[in-house]
Enzyme design. Structure first.
Site, short mmCIF file in Angstrom:
data_model
loop_
_atom_site.label_atom_id
_atom_site.label_comp_id
_atom_site.label_asym_id
_atom_site.label_seq_id
_atom_site.Cartn_x
_atom_site.Cartn_y
_atom_site.Cartn_z
N PRO A 246 0.78 -1.21 0.01
CA PRO A 246 -0.07 -0.16 -0.04
C PRO A 246 0.85 1.38 0.03
O PRO A 246 0.31 2.31 0.01
CB PRO A 246 -0.78 0.02 1.27
CG PRO A 246 0.18 -0.88 2.31
CD PRO A 246 0.73 -1.88 1.32
N LYS A 249 6.60 1.97 1.77
CA LYS A 249 7.92 2.29 1.39
C LYS A 249 8.33 3.46 0.44
O LYS A 249 9.40 3.77 0.41
CB LYS A 249 8.51 0.76 1.07
CG LYS A 249 8.35 -0.26 2.18
CD LYS A 249 8.47 -1.55 1.61
CE LYS A 249 8.39 -2.59 2.81
NZ LYS A 249 7.19 -2.79 3.00
N ASP A 290 2.20 -5.62 -13.92
CA ASP A 290 2.42 -7.08 -13.64
C ASP A 290 3.98 -7.02 -13.78
O ASP A 290 4.58 -6.85 -14.87
CB ASP A 290 1.99 -8.30 -14.51
CG ASP A 290 2.29 -9.49 -14.06
OD1 ASP A 290 3.23 -9.83 -13.21
OD2 ASP A 290 1.67 -10.55 -14.58
N ASP A 306 9.83 -5.81 -1.97
CA ASP A 306 9.12 -6.42 -0.74
C ASP A 306 8.01 -7.50 -1.29
O ASP A 306 7.07 -6.97 -1.73
CB ASP A 306 8.49 -5.25 -0.10
CG ASP A 306 7.89 -6.00 1.08
OD1 ASP A 306 8.30 -6.89 1.73
OD2 ASP A 306 6.79 -5.17 1.39
N CYS A 359 7.45 -10.48 4.57
CA CYS A 359 6.81 -10.39 5.66
C CYS A 359 6.33 -12.03 6.05
O CYS A 359 5.13 -12.23 6.34
CB CYS A 359 5.75 -9.46 5.81
SG CYS A 359 4.14 -9.66 4.64
#
Length: 427
Positions: A246, A249, A290, A306, A359
């Site tokens: 979202p 970063k 993409d 990430d 994460c």
């Protein structure tokens, strides 16, 4: 305890509080039977509810997911025949019990608001089991018990202490961390700073009402999630933030002086990034694409990937991952991460920086990815993360990468689970 009289018609409107519990039931069904993320199912399940009721439905469902093994153990202790895992009676009992035993709802309200959920079904069974357990004075164990499959997987990877730390972590609401746009301008809010430009609040409230929100002085971002961009540092060069939504970063990199291009496949998830860029006055080029197809116009000085993952590291905030993430999903995510990491590596200038993070608490989505990448790409080497770049008490691994587990900084509120590696491309 006498059950409420059954409605005379199945079309009779729900009584007070019932629509909220019906929404909670839909949320649990979406997660446990259909494998959807809790947040993904919320809009549909809570359609038509007022904001407060929507929040309560989410809170009930999330608490059930945090304590599911313990709730089911209580239910099974009070039934002659074990209810199927997907039986509506079991779902209704989970919702009633978690309200009475964990959320402070009076027993009569907890049961009366779930009995309509089993109209046409075993209402007497639900009422009887709930009443039996309440009369016995049962309690839920503290800390909660992890699901067996998760505990076995994490124990194999990290050992006994990690399991204990994870159970303690899920029992406590996670803190609210703010990343400051300017480290020199901190809002006048009660909290503690664990790194420059960070504030962990002592008390929570509506985020939009906190000092500095409207002015764009900060954004909400778990401290662990802020580390990958921090490890890139400050510069005026070009940076790619891949899988950017979202957008925390991206905001960090823009605030640090980078010329940022943020790319994500989800246009809807990028909407929050657009809103935060406008609120903070920061700038970045935002592209919906993409990454398996898209290519940048030129190589960048720094690339932050990430990567999409199982997200098991954020189980404190999203307990649904404990129940819907299966080994097959972990394998699928690991395969995607490998593809994205090798593509991202081509977009780094010689001498530039590549930061890879997930994460996840699964080694397949962290340590294994790094090992496979370095074996195949001799033009890359680890740029060791230094202890002074991290919050006090957080230490990098011997190889210079960083693994954050549930016990990390537990004494000051903990961190989400993450794996982070910083790499340099040989000139």
């Amino acid at each position: 305890m006498k059950p409420p009289r059954r409605p005379s018609s199945r079309h009779e409107p729900d009584g007070p509080g019932v629509p909220t519990r019906r929404a909670a039931l839909k949320l649990l069904d979406a997660v446990l039977r259909r494998g959807l993320a809790l947040e993904q199912a919320l809009d549909s399940a809570a359609q038509g509810l007022a904001p407060n009721d929507r929040g309560l439905a989410h809170a009930i469902a999330a608490e059930v997911l945090r304590r599911l093994p313990d709730l089911d153990a209580l239910i099974d202790s009070a039934t002659k025949q074990q209810l199927p895992d997907d039986a509506k009676a079991r779902f209704a009992l989970r919702i009633a019990l978690v309200q009475a035993l964990a959320l402070g709802t009076p027993g009569h309200a907890a049961i009366s608001t779930v009995l309509p959920l089993v109209d046409g079904g075993p209402r007497k069974l639900v009422h009887g089991v709930f009443g039996t357990l309440v009369r016995q004075g049962v309690t839920l164990p503290e800390p909660p018990t992890l699901p067996d499959a998760v505990a076995l997987r994490w124990h194999a990877a990290w050992g006994d202490q990690m399991i204990e730390d994870a159970e303690r972590a899920i029992a406590v609401p996670p803190p609210l961390d703010l990343t400051l746009r300017d480290a020199q301008v901190a809002p006048d809010l009660p909290g503690k700073s664990l790194l420059p430009g960070h504030l962990r609040l002592d008390e929570k409230g509506p985020v939009v009402m906190l000092e500095g929100f409207a002015e764009g002085d900060w954004w909400v971002q778990d401290l662990a999630a802020s580390l990958p961009a921090r490890l890139i540092g400050k510069d005026t060069g070009t940076a790619l933030d891949l899988c950017a939504a979202p957008g925390g970063k991206t905001l960090q990199l823009a605030a640090a002086g980078w010329q940022v291009t943020a790319v994500d496949v989800s246009e809807s998830r990028l909407a929050r990034l657009h809103e935060n860029l406008e609120r903070t006055g920061l700038s970045a080029e935002v592209i919906t694409a993409d990454l398996l197809v898209w290519k940048p116009r030129a190589q960048a000085d720094a690339v932050l990937l990430d990567a999409p993952c199982s997200a098991t590291g954020i189980f404190r905030r999203h307990p649904d991952v404990l129940h819907r993430v299966r080994p097959s999903l972990i394998r699928e995510m690991a395969e995607l991460q490998g593809k994205l990491l090798f593509r991202a590596a081509e977009w780094v200038k010689p001498g530039g920086i590549l930061v890879f993070s997930t994460c996840s608490l699964e080694p397949e989505e962290g340590e294994a990815q790094l090992a496979a990448f370095l074996k195949a790409r001799s033009d890359y080497a680890i740029a060791p993360i230094r202890a002074e770049e991290l919050p006090h008490g957080v230490m990098p691994r011997a190889d210079g990468s960083l693994r954050l587990l549930p016990g990390t900084l537990a004494d000051v509120g903990g961190l989400d689970g993450f794996f982070i590696a910083r790499l340099t491309r040989n000139p």
